[in-house]
Design a protein around this motif. Structure first.
Motif, PDB file in Angstrom:
ATOM      1  N   ARG A 287       1.229  -1.125   0.217  1.00 11.61           N
ATOM      2  CA  ARG A 287      -0.286   0.127  -0.308  1.00 11.61           C
ATOM      3  C   ARG A 287       1.268   1.404   0.361  1.00 11.61           C
ATOM      4  NH1 ARG A 287      -5.611  -0.471   1.776  1.00 11.61           N
ATOM      5  NH2 ARG A 287      -5.271   1.305   0.630  1.00 11.61           N
ATOM      6  N   PHE A 288       0.270   2.232  -0.160  1.00 19.27           N
ATOM      7  CA  PHE A 288       1.132   3.525  -0.321  1.00 19.27           C
ATOM      8  C   PHE A 288       0.086   4.738   0.891  1.00 19.27           C
ATOM      9  CE2 PHE A 288      -0.070   2.445  -4.543  1.00 19.27           C
ATOM     10  CZ  PHE A 288       1.374   2.208  -5.365  1.00 19.27           C
ATOM     11  N   SER A 289       1.739   5.144   1.579  1.00 20.09           N
ATOM     12  CA  SER A 289       1.470   5.865   2.266  1.00 20.09           C
ATOM     13  C   SER A 289       1.258   7.626   1.298  1.00 20.09           C
ATOM     14  CB  SER A 289       3.012   6.154   3.415  1.00 20.09           C
ATOM     15  OG  SER A 289       3.563   7.462   2.500  1.00 20.09           O
ATOM     16  N   LEU A 290       0.429   8.656   2.191  1.00 21.82           N
ATOM     17  CA  LEU A 290      -0.343   9.690   1.234  1.00 21.82           C
ATOM     18  C   LEU A 290       0.891  10.136   0.454  1.00 21.82           C
ATOM     19  CD1 LEU A 290      -3.179  10.833   3.393  1.00 21.82           C
ATOM     20  CD2 LEU A 290      -2.623   9.160   1.199  1.00 21.82           C
ATOM     21  N   THR A 291       2.346  10.359   0.860  1.00 22.25           N
ATOM     22  CA  THR A 291       3.513  11.166   0.933  1.00 22.25           C
ATOM     23  C   THR A 291       4.411  10.369   0.016  1.00 22.25           C
ATOM     24  OG1 THR A 291       4.319  10.343   2.724  1.00 22.25           O
ATOM     25  CG2 THR A 291       4.052  12.727   2.718  1.00 22.25           C
ATOM     26  N   GLU A 292       3.653   9.182  -0.364  1.00 24.70           N
ATOM     27  CA  GLU A 292       3.657   8.179  -1.430  1.00 24.70           C
ATOM     28  C   GLU A 292       3.311   8.697  -2.769  1.00 24.70           C
ATOM     29  OE1 GLU A 292       6.037   4.573   0.622  1.00 24.70           O
ATOM     30  OE2 GLU A 292       4.330   3.889   0.615  1.00 24.70           O
ATOM     31  N   LYS A 293       2.589   9.854  -3.092  1.00 23.15           N
ATOM     32  CA  LYS A 293       2.277  10.374  -3.554  1.00 23.15           C
ATOM     33  C   LYS A 293       2.687  10.037  -5.469  1.00 23.15           C
ATOM     34  CE  LYS A 293       0.754  14.470  -4.385  1.00 23.15           C
ATOM     35  NZ  LYS A 293      -0.063  15.650  -4.421  1.00 23.15           N
ATOM     36  N   CYS A 294       3.899  10.378  -5.488  1.00 27.69           N
ATOM     37  CA  CYS A 294       4.544  10.310  -6.918  1.00 27.69           C
ATOM     38  C   CYS A 294       5.480   8.627  -7.457  1.00 27.69           C
ATOM     39  CB  CYS A 294       6.018  11.220  -6.608  1.00 27.69           C
ATOM     40  SG  CYS A 294       5.851  12.580  -7.058  1.00 27.69           S
ATOM     41  N   VAL A 295       5.473   7.707  -6.115  1.00 28.85           N
ATOM     42  CA  VAL A 295       5.632   6.032  -6.549  1.00 28.85           C
ATOM     43  C   VAL A 295       3.919   5.373  -7.365  1.00 28.85           C
ATOM     44  CG1 VAL A 295       5.882   3.903  -5.554  1.00 28.85           C
ATOM     45  CG2 VAL A 295       6.970   6.008  -4.410  1.00 28.85           C
ATOM     46  N   HIS A 296       2.914   6.846  -6.226  1.00 24.99           N
ATOM     47  CA  HIS A 296       1.523   5.931  -7.134  1.00 24.99           C
ATOM     48  C   HIS A 296       1.416   6.646  -8.390  1.00 24.99           C
ATOM     49  CE1 HIS A 296      -2.736   6.737  -6.917  1.00 24.99           C
ATOM     50  NE2 HIS A 296      -3.145   5.080  -6.893  1.00 24.99           N
ATOM     51  N   HIS A 297       1.272   7.938  -9.261  1.00 24.79           N
ATOM     52  CA  HIS A 297       1.599   8.148  -9.684  1.00 24.79           C
ATOM     53  C   HIS A 297       2.236   7.500 -10.973  1.00 24.79           C
ATOM     54  CE1 HIS A 297       3.827  11.231 -13.137  1.00 24.79           C
ATOM     55  NE2 HIS A 297       2.137  11.103 -13.028  1.00 24.79           N
ATOM     56  N   PHE A 298       3.324   7.181 -10.421  1.00 17.44           N
ATOM     57  CA  PHE A 298       4.495   6.007 -11.619  1.00 17.44           C
ATOM     58  C   PHE A 298       3.575   5.058 -11.644  1.00 17.44           C
ATOM     59  CE2 PHE A 298       7.820   3.069 -11.673  1.00 17.44           C
ATOM     60  CZ  PHE A 298       8.379   2.744 -12.493  1.00 17.44           C
ATOM     61  N   HIS A 299       2.814   4.074 -10.987  1.00 15.19           N
ATOM     62  CA  HIS A 299       2.559   3.321 -10.539  1.00 15.19           C
ATOM     63  C   HIS A 299       1.264   3.074 -11.683  1.00 15.19           C
ATOM     64  CE1 HIS A 299       4.875   0.948  -6.970  1.00 15.19           C
ATOM     65  NE2 HIS A 299       5.002   1.628  -7.481  1.00 15.19           N
ATOM     66  N   LEU A 300       0.925   4.148 -11.544  1.00 16.34           N
ATOM     67  CA  LEU A 300      -0.242   4.023 -12.256  1.00 16.34           C
ATOM     68  C   LEU A 300      -0.195   4.159 -14.340  1.00 16.34           C
ATOM     69  CD1 LEU A 300      -3.253   6.319 -10.693  1.00 16.34           C
ATOM     70  CD2 LEU A 300      -3.365   4.688 -11.057  1.00 16.34           C
ATOM     71  N   LEU A 301       1.017   5.489 -14.356  1.00 12.10           N
ATOM     72  CA  LEU A 301       1.712   5.318 -15.338  1.00 12.10           C
ATOM     73  C   LEU A 301       1.657   4.262 -15.881  1.00 12.10           C
ATOM     74  CD1 LEU A 301       3.614   8.680 -15.435  1.00 12.10           C
ATOM     75  CD2 LEU A 301       0.755   8.187 -16.659  1.00 12.10           C
ATOM     76  N   MET A 302       2.586   3.125 -14.908  1.00 12.85           N
ATOM     77  CA  MET A 302       3.049   1.779 -15.427  1.00 12.85           C
ATOM     78  C   MET A 302       2.024   0.487 -15.778  1.00 12.85           C
ATOM     79  SD  MET A 302       6.276   1.467 -15.849  1.00 12.85           S
ATOM     80  CE  MET A 302       6.596  -0.328 -16.349  1.00 12.85           C
ATOM     81  N   GLN A 303       0.966   0.785 -15.162  1.00 13.23           N
ATOM     82  CA  GLN A 303      -0.611  -0.164 -15.253  1.00 13.23           C
ATOM     83  C   GLN A 303      -1.022   0.107 -17.045  1.00 13.23           C
ATOM     84  OE1 GLN A 303      -3.703  -1.595 -12.399  1.00 13.23           O
ATOM     85  NE2 GLN A 303      -4.065   0.953 -12.431  1.00 13.23           N
ATOM     86  N   GLU A 304      -1.253   1.378 -17.215  1.00 15.18           N
ATOM     87  CA  GLU A 304      -1.574   2.071 -18.228  1.00 15.18           C
ATOM     88  C   GLU A 304      -0.734   1.420 -19.128  1.00 15.18           C
ATOM     89  OE1 GLU A 304      -2.564   5.786 -18.257  1.00 15.18           O
ATOM     90  OE2 GLU A 304      -2.491   6.104 -20.893  1.00 15.18           O
ATOM     91  N   ALA A 305       0.761   1.402 -19.141  1.00 15.22           N
ATOM     92  CA  ALA A 305       1.638   0.974 -19.485  1.00 15.22           C
ATOM     93  C   ALA A 305       1.521  -0.855 -19.947  1.00 15.22           C
ATOM     94  CB  ALA A 305       3.186   1.895 -19.678  1.00 15.22           C
ATOM     95  N   LEU A 306       1.523  -0.833 -19.085  1.00 14.89           N
ATOM     96  CA  LEU A 306       1.628  -2.557 -19.247  1.00 14.89           C
ATOM     97  C   LEU A 306       0.218  -3.413 -19.372  1.00 14.89           C
ATOM     98  CD1 LEU A 306       3.914  -3.599 -16.070  1.00 14.89           C
ATOM     99  CD2 LEU A 306       4.692  -3.681 -18.527  1.00 14.89           C
ATOM    100  N   SER A 307      -0.806  -2.521 -19.758  1.00 12.18           N
ATOM    101  CA  SER A 307      -1.915  -3.375 -20.235  1.00 12.18           C
ATOM    102  C   SER A 307      -2.593  -3.894 -20.863  1.00 12.18           C
ATOM    103  CB  SER A 307      -3.051  -1.805 -20.599  1.00 12.18           C
ATOM    104  OG  SER A 307      -2.312  -1.678 -21.579  1.00 12.18           O
ATOM    105  N   GLY A 308      -0.519  -4.354 -21.579  1.00 14.76           N
ATOM    106  CA  GLY A 308      -1.032  -5.375 -22.494  1.00 14.76           C
ATOM    107  C   GLY A 308      -0.779  -7.326 -21.784  1.00 14.76           C
ATOM    108  N   VAL A 309       0.037  -7.209 -20.824  1.00 15.55           N
ATOM    109  CA  VAL A 309       0.588  -8.054 -20.267  1.00 15.55           C
ATOM    110  C   VAL A 309      -0.327  -7.780 -18.694  1.00 15.55           C
ATOM    111  CG1 VAL A 309       2.573  -8.679 -20.686  1.00 15.55           C
ATOM    112  CG2 VAL A 309       2.292  -7.018 -19.108  1.00 15.55           C
ATOM    113  N   LEU A 310      -1.145  -7.349 -18.108  1.00 14.23           N
ATOM    114  CA  LEU A 310      -2.073  -7.240 -17.012  1.00 14.23           C
ATOM    115  C   LEU A 310      -3.402  -8.375 -16.982  1.00 14.23           C
ATOM    116  CD1 LEU A 310      -1.158  -4.124 -15.004  1.00 14.23           C
ATOM    117  CD2 LEU A 310      -0.736  -6.380 -14.633  1.00 14.23           C
TER     118      LEU A 310
END
Ligand code: FES
Ligand SMILES: [Fe+2]
Length: 376
Positions: free
Chosen positions: A353-376
């Motif tokens: 899970r993310f703490s609220l100050t791990e917002k940039c990591v969460h943002h990266f994971h959202l971008l990665m989730q989109e980028a990896l939609s072909g394998v998820l």
């Protein structure tokens, strides 16, 4: 399987149960940091995910490869690696910078390595030579070969753009221009006169972790008081700024002055992260910019190139101290990143899970989730 009690079957049963368990319990990365889980751990250890990332993400996004001050004169070149490809980046006669795949069009030998200065590039296998602009110059022993047109044997060119002295390439021939993708981020960085800087130092490290572990680590400072006590004593972490944008994010932290009070002069550390794998650090002190390249080697190995740009190529005593301090912080990060990789491949972990100050990591994971939609 249940009726078969031999050792192999029991082991197989265990593997199958684990797989079903993981699929059953995999949560998507949610849009709210407070509600979201992290990316599934399998994405950090799976060679097929790594291959997909190399092709679809690193092979189709803007990647920093170097700085104009590294190739000042026509004929100056360096080789570099993007998405597992070796590239040749060359200063042209007219001052432009072009990049090519570092592969001979005869029988595919690699042509150059390292960096240097050449009038023409000569293949070490059968000595085909190429002009600086990639055109075939000479093909020895090709007299009598039919329908052989030297014009069709140029080195394959790679999309290259230079912005404020920073050289970027994109292996996708259809890629959108750099500034249409990252113009907003560069506009913000232009508050600092980075165009006047030159490369003063570049260091390479190989770290035993997936490249995303390195990015995750860079994108939060929750770990700073624990992992980097030296860093924490100079910067005011209570006033840490975190902002996410479409495809980049920003972290900023004010400097404490000598009395340990806050310095509101605007002097502090500023970090811009450019999806997927480049980040820029501007540290306190005289104008400086460090560019961090994250180069995936395989699913559990990453090369990091950390290049520092200063106003002159000479590094003064104060800057040497700053660089030594940064090296220490980087070493501290490598230790935690390698530790995470050991844990992330464990069957005892699937998502966090993310703490609220791990917002940039969460943002990266959202971008990665989109980028990896072909394998998820
Ligand atoms: S492979 Fe380059 S000259 Fe033959
Ligand atoms: Fe760190």
């Amino acid at each position: 399987l249940r009726s078969d009690r031999d050792h192999t079957a029991t082991h197989l049963e265990e593997v199958i149960v684990m797989s079903v368990y993981k699929l059953d319990h995999e949560f998507p990365v949610a849009s709210s940091t407070a509600k979201s889980h992290t990316l599934p751990s399998r994405l950090y250890c799976d060679p097929s995910v790594f291959a997909y990332e190399q092709r679809q993400l690193f092979g189709a996004s803007w990647q920093y490869v170097g700085h104009v001050s590294e190739i000042k004169l026509p004929g100056d070149y360096f080789t570099t690696e993007v998405a597992g490809e070796s590239l040749l980046v060359v200063r042209q006669q007219d001052g432009d910078i072009r990049s090519f795949y570092n592969v001979c069009q005869h029988r595919a030998s690699r042509i150059e390595s390292g960096r240097g200065h050449k009038k023409v590039f000569t293949c070490p296998y059968h000595a085909w030579t190429y002009n600086l602009d990639g055109r075939l110059h000479r093909a020895p022993n090709f007299v009598g070969v039919e329908d052989f047109d030297a014009a069709n044997c140029s080195l394959s060119q790679v999309k290259t753009e230079v912005h404020n002295g920073l050289i970027f390439v994109n292996l996708d021939p259809q890629a959108q221009p750099l500034l249409s993708v990252f113009g907003e981020m560069f506009e913000k960085m232009e508050a600092f006169d980075i165009g006047s800087l030159v490369v003063a130092r570049s260091v390479e490290n190989v770290v035993a972790c997936n490249w995303k572990v390195v990015i995750d680590n860079f994108l939060e400072c929750d770990h700073c008081p624990i992992v980097h006590p030296g860093f924490t004593s100079t910067l005011d972490l209570d006033n840490y700024e975190i902002t996410t944008f479409s495809n980049y994010s920003y972290q900023g932290v004010p400097l404490r002055n000598a009395a340990g009070e806050l310095d509101f002069s605007g002097n502090g550390a500023r970090y811009y992260y450019m999806f997927p794998s480049t980040w820029f650090s501007m540290n306190p002190g005289p104008l400086n910019l460090s560019v961090n390249r994250t180069i995936p080697i395989d699913e559990h190995t990453t090369k990091l190139i950390y290049t520092t740009l200063l106003l002159t190529e000479e590094v003064d005593e104060e800057q040497k101290k700053l660089l030594a301090f940064i090296d220490q912080v980087r070493e501290e990060d490598f230790v935690v990143c390698e530790n995470v990789q050991k844990g992330i491949s464990s069957r005892g972990y699937s998502q966090g899970r993310f703490s609220l100050t791990e917002k940039c990591v969460h943002h990266f994971h959202l971008l990665m989730q989109e980028a990896l939609s072909g394998v998820l």
